[in-house]
Design a protein around this motif. Structure first.
Motif, PDB file in Angstrom:
ATOM      1  N   ARG B  67       0.817  -1.213   0.000  1.00  0.00           N
ATOM      2  CA  ARG B  67       0.000   0.000   0.000  1.00  0.00           C
ATOM      3  C   ARG B  67       0.853   1.268   0.000  1.00  0.00           C
ATOM      4  NH1 ARG B  67       0.398  -1.648   5.094  1.00  0.00           N
ATOM      5  NH2 ARG B  67       0.531  -0.077   6.753  1.00  0.00           N
ATOM      6  N   ILE B  68       1.969   1.245   0.770  1.00  0.00           N
ATOM      7  CA  ILE B  68       2.775   2.476   0.833  1.00  0.00           C
ATOM      8  C   ILE B  68       3.347   2.829  -0.540  1.00  0.00           C
ATOM      9  CG2 ILE B  68       4.750   3.593   1.928  1.00  0.00           C
ATOM     10  CD1 ILE B  68       2.584   3.229   3.897  1.00  0.00           C
ATOM     11  N   ILE B  72       2.533   6.228  -2.720  1.00  0.00           N
ATOM     12  CA  ILE B  72       3.588   7.132  -3.201  1.00  0.00           C
ATOM     13  C   ILE B  72       3.438   7.369  -4.700  1.00  0.00           C
ATOM     14  CG2 ILE B  72       6.073   7.340  -3.584  1.00  0.00           C
ATOM     15  CD1 ILE B  72       5.501   7.849  -0.766  1.00  0.00           C
ATOM     16  N   CYS B 108       4.919  14.254   4.802  1.00  0.00           N
ATOM     17  CA  CYS B 108       4.330  13.196   5.622  1.00  0.00           C
ATOM     18  C   CYS B 108       2.862  13.461   5.901  1.00  0.00           C
ATOM     19  CB  CYS B 108       5.114  13.014   6.914  1.00  0.00           C
ATOM     20  SG  CYS B 108       5.645  14.536   7.645  1.00  0.00           S
ATOM     21  N   LEU B 111       1.018  11.541   2.932  1.00  0.00           N
ATOM     22  CA  LEU B 111       1.109  10.092   3.122  1.00  0.00           C
ATOM     23  C   LEU B 111       0.355   9.681   4.384  1.00  0.00           C
ATOM     24  CD1 LEU B 111       2.342   7.607   1.848  1.00  0.00           C
ATOM     25  CD2 LEU B 111       4.315   7.881   3.341  1.00  0.00           C
ATOM     26  N   GLU B 115      -2.675   7.007   4.493  1.00  0.00           N
ATOM     27  CA  GLU B 115      -2.545   5.798   5.298  1.00  0.00           C
ATOM     28  C   GLU B 115      -3.600   5.756   6.411  1.00  0.00           C
ATOM     29  OE1 GLU B 115      -0.885   3.127   5.365  1.00  0.00           O
ATOM     30  OE2 GLU B 115      -0.837   2.448   7.453  1.00  0.00           O
ATOM     31  N   SER B 119      -7.380   5.418   3.255  1.00  0.00           N
ATOM     32  CA  SER B 119      -7.330   3.992   2.929  1.00  0.00           C
ATOM     33  C   SER B 119      -8.333   3.194   3.750  1.00  0.00           C
ATOM     34  CB  SER B 119      -5.916   3.450   3.155  1.00  0.00           C
ATOM     35  OG  SER B 119      -5.608   3.505   4.514  1.00  0.00           O
TER      36      SER B 119
END
Lengths: 330, 197
Positions: B67-68, B72, B108, B111, B115, B119
């Motif tokens: 997922r990360i 990205i 950050c 992201l 996250e 998600s």
């Protein structure tokens, strides 16, 4: 039954207290203040007064706002004020001196939690903020006019500034630097309010040594490392680099080494750490003076080493009494 | 949580810069003027909203293990869009922000929202969340940039505010000034929070 109290050593208190130490430091700075007023007259007096009163007022205001007990009586704000005044040019406009006082006490000291908690020397924090923010006002020097008050001031360059400009333009030492060793010694040269008179500063320092408030470690290691390192450069190329005595007597080295780099709060506590601190200051000072953009590096050097102080304290911790070194004696 | 609350939490209660201390690198580096702060804030908001839309829509398709990297790639695509648009239409701003536009990829805040929020939430709340967080970020950068420009240069949006005699505190538009102003604003925010309680 009688109560028995047990505590670990030390048991005997020297009796020294913060107000006593601060008072002694104030006395020791008086000769330098007197010399400043002798050479630069009323403007120097005004700078010193504004700095001291500004620092005291800011201390009260900050502590009131933060609902802390007001500790004006311990004298630390006065010391910061005098040191700030001594570190500014005599031509400083009043608003700049006042802003310096607010920065020194507000941002340099009280934000960290007051006396004993500040990481950096408050007076130097203010000086560097002003130096970076107001390069014109902070480098406007006047020639000293001993006892001739009321005469219009004549602008002139500091010896270090004169040397730096000459080296940048021609790569050589200037022909005849104004003044001479005697002038530098008594303080008859352009410079910050309090940095000019080596004799007055040393007189105050001797008093502090006798009162056992100063130890030799930081001043000696600082001055010695500047002299040795600058001496090496001078021996390599005497035409380009000034001699060690010039480094010692012009600029803020003596003021810095004896009064700014020895601040108890922002310097290491162990003798070994102090020597390391002094040598670090000395090396940085010479590097900044010889190769940096600014002609004078004492304040930057001391602030940088202030930042390294917690690290030095951590690695130069004295051996605890009775504890055997790991892997040492069996 | 209602949608309104989901939007307003980003503005103050969970403000990215002043409360969560996220995205500090651009917040400190580019806020030398009010315009730069606004520009950076809006660019980040755009990327944040768009990436939240895509991440929320694809949240059931993206395998948990990758997922990360997936996030990205999604974020980087929108950053490229922003960068090219800015270069085409706001060239001066593009020059002023420089390397910090491509660096939005590793912000950050973006992201983190992908996250922690997008998600695991449906599309609409994610969009609201992204918009709120992004505008809060923009607001923080704008305040930071305004204070630094006002006292460090003496102007606001390039217009002189003080008289001709004003001596700017140049330190404030240099990197150390960013940290000092940021710290003082944080202290002020905490003080206001204390009063509200």
């Amino acid at each position: 039954m009688e109560q028995v109290y047990l505590s670990s050593s030390p048991h005997i208190h020297s009796g020294a207290s913060t107000p006593q130490i601060m008072r002694a430091v104030i006395y020791s700075l008086l000769p330098a203040c007197a010399a400043a007023i002798f050479f630069f007259g009323v403007p120097a007096l005004a700078v010193l007064l504004i700095a001291v009163l500004g620092c005291m007022a800011c201390e009260v205001v900050c502590q009131r706002l933060m609902k802390q007990p007001v500790t004006l009586n311990d004298g630390s704000a006065v010391v910061t004020g005098i040191l700030l005044g001594l570190n500014l040019p005599p031509t400083s406009p009043w608003w700049m001196t006042l802003l310096g006082a607010v920065i020194a006490i507000g941002i340099g000291k009280q934000i960290f939690g007051g006396l004993g908690y500040n990481l950096f020397n408050p007076a130097l924090v203010a000086r560097v903020v002003l130096l970076i923010s107001f390069p014109v006002q902070m480098t406007r020097w006047t020639a000293p006019t001993p006892l001739r008050y009321g005469v219009d001031a004549v602008t002139a360059a500091t010896p270090l500034g004169e040397w730096k400009t000459a080296v940048m333009l021609t790569g050589r030492l200037p022909e005849g630097l104004q003044g001479g060793t005697f002038s530098y010694l008594v303080g008859n040269m352009p410079g910050c309010v309090g940095e000019v008179s080596a004799l007055a500063l040393l007189g105050g320092a001797i008093y502090l040594f006798r009162r056992k408030i100063l130890t030799w470690h930081i001043p000696l290691s600082y001055v010695a490392s500047v002299m040795i390192l600058s001496g090496l450069f001078w021996l390599v190329d005497p035409g380009k680099y000034p001699d060690p005595l010039f480094h010692l007597l012009t600029g803020g080295l003596i003021l810095g080494a004896f009064f700014m780099a020895t601040d108890m709060v922002t310097t290491p506590v162990s003798p070994g750490g102090m020597i390391l601190f002094g040598v670090g200051c000395g090396v940085l000072t010479v590097i900044i003076r010889l190769f940096g953009g600014y002609p004078e590096g004492v304040s930057f050097a001391i602030l940088l080493m202030n930042a390294a102080t917690p690290l030095i304290d951590r690695y130069m911790r004295p051996r605890t009494f009775g504890v055997v070194r790991q892997g040492g004696a069996r | 949580m209602s949608l309104v609350k989901g939007f307003t939490k980003g503005l103050w209660r969970e403000n990215a810069v002043f409360r969560l201390l996220l995205g500090l690198c651009p917040a400190l580096a580019v806020t030398t003027s009010a315009v730069n702060g606004l520009g950076m804030g809006f660019a980040t908001t755009f990327v944040l909203v768009c990436s939240n839309i895509v991440v929320a829509s694809l949240r059931k398709v993206i395998p948990a293990r990758v997922r990360i990297p997936s996030f990205i790639v999604i974020i980087a695509s929108f950053v490229t869009v922003v960068q090219l648009c800015m270069e085409a239409y706001f060239y001066d701003l593009h020059k002023a922000l420089g390397i910090f536009i491509p660096l939005i990829v590793v912000n950050c805040l973006i992201l983190g929202r992908a996250e922690a929020y997008a998600s695991r939430n449906p599309l609409l709340p994610s969009v609201i969340d992204g918009a709120g967080m992004g505008l809060g970020f923009t607001l923080a950068l704008f305040v930071l940039g305004s204070v630094r420009e006002l006292f460090g240069v003496g102007t606001l949006f390039g217009v002189a505010v003080f008289g001709a005699g004003y001596q700017p505190l140049i330190l404030l538009i240099l990197p150390p000034g960013a940290f000092i102003v940021m710290g003082l604003l944080l202290a002020g925010m905490n003080r206001i929070e204390e009063f509200r309680k």
